[in-house]
Design an enzyme around this catalytic site. Structure first.
Site, short mmCIF file in Angstrom:
data_model
loop_
_atom_site.label_atom_id
_atom_site.label_comp_id
_atom_site.label_asym_id
_atom_site.label_seq_id
_atom_site.Cartn_x
_atom_site.Cartn_y
_atom_site.Cartn_z
N HIS A 9 -1.37 16.48 -2.15
CA HIS A 9 -0.35 17.52 -1.98
C HIS A 9 0.52 17.27 -0.74
O HIS A 9 1.69 17.63 -0.73
CB HIS A 9 -1.02 18.89 -1.85
CG HIS A 9 -2.01 18.95 -0.73
ND1 HIS A 9 -3.26 18.34 -0.81
CD2 HIS A 9 -1.94 19.48 0.52
CE1 HIS A 9 -3.91 18.54 0.33
NE2 HIS A 9 -3.13 19.21 1.14
N CYS A 65 -0.33 10.12 1.51
CA CYS A 65 -0.84 11.43 1.88
C CYS A 65 -0.05 11.88 3.11
O CYS A 65 0.99 11.29 3.40
CB CYS A 65 -2.35 11.41 2.10
SG CYS A 65 -2.94 10.35 3.44
N GLY A 68 -1.13 8.89 5.51
CA GLY A 68 -1.38 7.57 4.93
C GLY A 68 -2.80 7.09 5.21
O GLY A 68 -3.28 6.13 4.60
N GLY A 70 -6.02 8.78 5.18
CA GLY A 70 -7.13 9.15 4.28
C GLY A 70 -7.08 8.36 2.98
O GLY A 70 -8.11 7.83 2.52
N HIS A 98 0.19 -12.15 5.01
CA HIS A 98 -1.08 -12.60 5.60
C HIS A 98 -2.33 -12.01 4.96
O HIS A 98 -3.35 -12.67 4.89
CB HIS A 98 -1.10 -12.29 7.11
CG HIS A 98 -0.23 -13.22 7.90
ND1 HIS A 98 -0.30 -13.31 9.27
CD2 HIS A 98 0.73 -14.10 7.51
CE1 HIS A 98 0.58 -14.20 9.70
NE2 HIS A 98 1.23 -14.69 8.64
N ASN A 99 -2.26 -10.73 4.55
CA ASN A 99 -3.47 -10.06 4.03
C ASN A 99 -3.51 -9.99 2.52
O ASN A 99 -4.49 -9.51 1.96
CB ASN A 99 -3.58 -8.62 4.58
CG ASN A 99 -3.33 -8.50 6.06
OD1 ASN A 99 -2.51 -7.69 6.50
ND2 ASN A 99 -4.01 -9.31 6.85
N ARG A 132 -4.27 -20.93 5.12
CA ARG A 132 -5.35 -20.42 5.99
C ARG A 132 -5.58 -18.92 5.77
O ARG A 132 -6.69 -18.41 6.00
CB ARG A 132 -5.06 -20.72 7.46
CG ARG A 132 -3.88 -19.97 8.04
CD ARG A 132 -3.58 -20.45 9.47
NE ARG A 132 -2.56 -19.64 10.12
CZ ARG A 132 -1.26 -19.77 9.89
NH1 ARG A 132 -0.81 -20.66 9.01
NH2 ARG A 132 -0.38 -19.02 10.54
N HIS A 133 -4.56 -18.24 5.31
CA HIS A 133 -4.71 -16.79 5.07
C HIS A 133 -5.59 -16.53 3.85
O HIS A 133 -6.26 -15.50 3.78
CB HIS A 133 -3.34 -16.13 4.94
CG HIS A 133 -2.51 -16.30 6.16
ND1 HIS A 133 -2.85 -15.73 7.37
CD2 HIS A 133 -1.39 -17.04 6.39
CE1 HIS A 133 -1.96 -16.09 8.28
NE2 HIS A 133 -1.07 -16.88 7.72
N ARG A 136 -9.12 -16.40 5.00
CA ARG A 136 -9.43 -15.13 5.69
C ARG A 136 -9.56 -13.97 4.70
O ARG A 136 -10.44 -13.11 4.86
CB ARG A 136 -8.35 -14.84 6.74
CG ARG A 136 -8.39 -15.89 7.85
CD ARG A 136 -7.13 -15.97 8.66
NE ARG A 136 -7.21 -17.08 9.60
CZ ARG A 136 -6.16 -17.57 10.27
NH1 ARG A 136 -4.96 -17.05 10.12
NH2 ARG A 136 -6.32 -18.59 11.09
C1 RB5 Z 1 -4.33 16.92 3.85
O1 RB5 Z 1 -4.19 18.05 4.58
C2 RB5 Z 1 -4.40 15.70 4.74
O2 RB5 Z 1 -5.62 15.69 5.39
C3 RB5 Z 1 -4.20 14.46 3.91
O3 RB5 Z 1 -2.93 14.52 3.32
C4 RB5 Z 1 -4.28 13.13 4.60
O4 RB5 Z 1 -3.33 13.00 5.61
C5 RB5 Z 1 -5.61 12.70 5.03
O5 RB5 Z 1 -5.81 11.68 5.68
#
Ligand code: RB5
Length: 149
Positions: A9, A65, A68, A70, A98-99, A132-133, A136
């Site tokens: 959300h 999120c 970013g 979580g 690289h990753n 080399r990447h 890794r």
């Molecule tokens: C939600 O409130 C928040 O925790 C989520 O969007 C995110 O940022 C979590 O890492």
């Protein structure tokens, strides 16, 4: 190229605007939710999009999120996923070069819509350098498989 896109959300609006951007570019995507600004649990949505990348149903994932963070933690728990939180152009480019990242994570409270679209463009158009990447990245897979390195 097919993209798996998802958000909680906290980044519903960012997801919707990235979808519009992908449509304008003619890039196919599957939206793994969420579907409104109603509060949800980010791991569920990150998992669904990340799993579709891991199963090769999609080539890359875009998962957002509020921060970013979580969603990146959730996505990185899926075997075969290399998710990177990107906040600027250099990170979006380097994590591909690289990753060999296959999921980009962004925060709606961190990047503007314009920057997010730019990071998506860079991420989707930058090739992995290999060499080399690759060694890794293979070591990352070893860690994932419980091998001591
Ligand atoms: C939600 O409130 C928040 O925790 C989520 O969007 C995110 O940022 C979590 O890492």
């Amino acid at each position: 190229m097919k993209i798996a896109i998802a958000a909680d959300h906290g980044a519903f609006e960012l997801k919707e605007s990235i979808k519009k951007h992908l449509e304008e570019k003619g890039i196919e995507y599957t939206d793994f939710g969420c579907c409104s600004k109603e509060s949800v649990d980010y791991p569920r949505f990150a998992y669904r999009a990340a799993a579709s990348v891991a199963k090769n149903e999609c080539d890359f994932g875009i998962i957002c999120c509020t921060t970013g963070l979580g969603v990146s933690m959730a996505a990185n728990k899926v075997h075969g996923v290399r998710a990177a939180v990107c906040t600027n152009e250099m990170l979006a480019e380097m994590t591909r070069r690289h990753n060999n990242a296959n999921v980009i994570c962004m925060g709606q409270n961190v990047v503007t819509t314009e920057l997010a679209n730019k990071l998506v463009d860079i991420f989707l158009s930058t090739e992995f350098e290999g060499g080399r990447h690759q060694r890794r990245v293979d070591l990352l897979t070893d860690i994932e498989n419980g091998i001591e390195i």
